[in-house]
Write an enzyme that holds these catalytic residues in place. Structure first.
Site, mmCIF file in Angstrom:
data_model
loop_
_atom_site.group_PDB
_atom_site.id
_atom_site.type_symbol
_atom_site.label_atom_id
_atom_site.label_comp_id
_atom_site.label_asym_id
_atom_site.label_seq_id
_atom_site.Cartn_x
_atom_site.Cartn_y
_atom_site.Cartn_z
ATOM 1 C CE1 TYR A 24 -3.913 -2.177 0.594
ATOM 2 C CE2 TYR A 24 -2.576 -3.209 2.310
ATOM 3 C CZ TYR A 24 -3.689 -3.218 1.489
ATOM 4 O OH TYR A 24 -4.578 -4.249 1.559
ATOM 5 C CG HIS A 29 -6.795 5.381 1.220
ATOM 6 N ND1 HIS A 29 -7.509 6.553 1.385
ATOM 7 C CD2 HIS A 29 -7.588 4.408 1.747
ATOM 8 C CE1 HIS A 29 -8.663 6.293 1.971
ATOM 9 N NE2 HIS A 29 -8.738 5.007 2.209
ATOM 10 C CG ASN A 76 -11.772 -0.113 7.676
ATOM 11 O OD1 ASN A 76 -10.738 -0.533 8.200
ATOM 12 N ND2 ASN A 76 -12.615 -0.900 7.030
ATOM 13 C CG ASP A 101 -6.746 9.738 1.198
ATOM 14 O OD1 ASP A 101 -6.628 9.419 2.399
ATOM 15 O OD2 ASP A 101 -7.580 9.196 0.451
ATOM 16 C CG ASN A 122 -14.483 4.089 5.144
ATOM 17 O OD1 ASN A 122 -15.592 4.567 5.351
ATOM 18 N ND2 ASN A 122 -14.252 3.250 4.155
#
Length: 197
Positions: A24, A29, A76, A101, A122
């Site tokens: 990631y 994000h 989240n 973001d 989230n």
């Protein structure tokens, strides 16, 4: 005016949002993590795992005592680690600054505010729920809207485009400058300096 300066002279918690794991690392994000890494370089230290569920680094920025935090949970579930770190250091929500973001801003645009909704984010939703208040500071890093009909949830989990990556380091650097301005000079001064017209 105490609302202007996060933490009103006390220690400040700077939390960057992202998802843990190398797969990631370059995602839109994860720009909150990227900004926190830049701030960590300025502090001159390394993040260490903490019982709060975040990686933490204590130091000084803009003449203030700060705790940098990167939650080790997924986006989240960011609220638990952020609140855990805030409680550990006895930092009130008014001393919490979250870097994240923002789909509603074009790439590289910055906006700062105190309070407000989560706008479908989230990570913010989780933090607001865990803090039991919306009254914390947000530094919003624009990532733009997805092209065509691409699902926003897929878009934010993709890496920045080749064109965006050419200036990404500069934009992350500018966002780190904005965070320092916010905690050093207050919200209005930082907004005047970094919000585009």
């Amino acid at each position: 005016m105490t609302e202007e300066l996060p933490g009103a002279g006390e220690q400040v918690l700077l939390a960057g949002l992202g998802n843990p794991g190398p797969q990631y690392a370059g995602n839109r994000h994860n720009v909150g993590f990227m900004v926190l890494d830049e701030l960590a370089a300025r502090v001159g230290g390394k993040f260490k795992a903490h019982k709060s569920g975040a990686e933490l680094l204590e130091g000084r920025l803009a003449g203030r005592r700060v705790v940098l935090a990167k939650p080790r949970s997924f986006m989240n579930l960011s609220g638990g680690p952020v609140v855990g770190a805030a409680r550990f250091y006895k930092i009130a929500p008014s001393g919490v600054v979250v870097v994240h973001d923002e789909l509603d801003l074009e790439f590289g645009a910055l906006k700062m505010k105190l309070g407000g909704g989560d706008n479908g984010h989230n990570g913010l939703r989780s933090i607001t729920k865990s803090l039991s208040t919306k009254d914390y500071y947000r530094v919003r890093f624009g990532v733009g809207r997805p092209p065509g009909r691409q699902d926003p949830a897929d878009f934010v989990l993709k890496d920045f485009s080749t064109v965006e990556r050419k200036t990404l380091a500069l934009e992350v650097d500018r966002c780190a400058d904005a965070v320092e301005a916010l905690i050093g000079s207050g919200l209005s001064a930082a907004q005047n300096a970094f919000h585009a017209g």
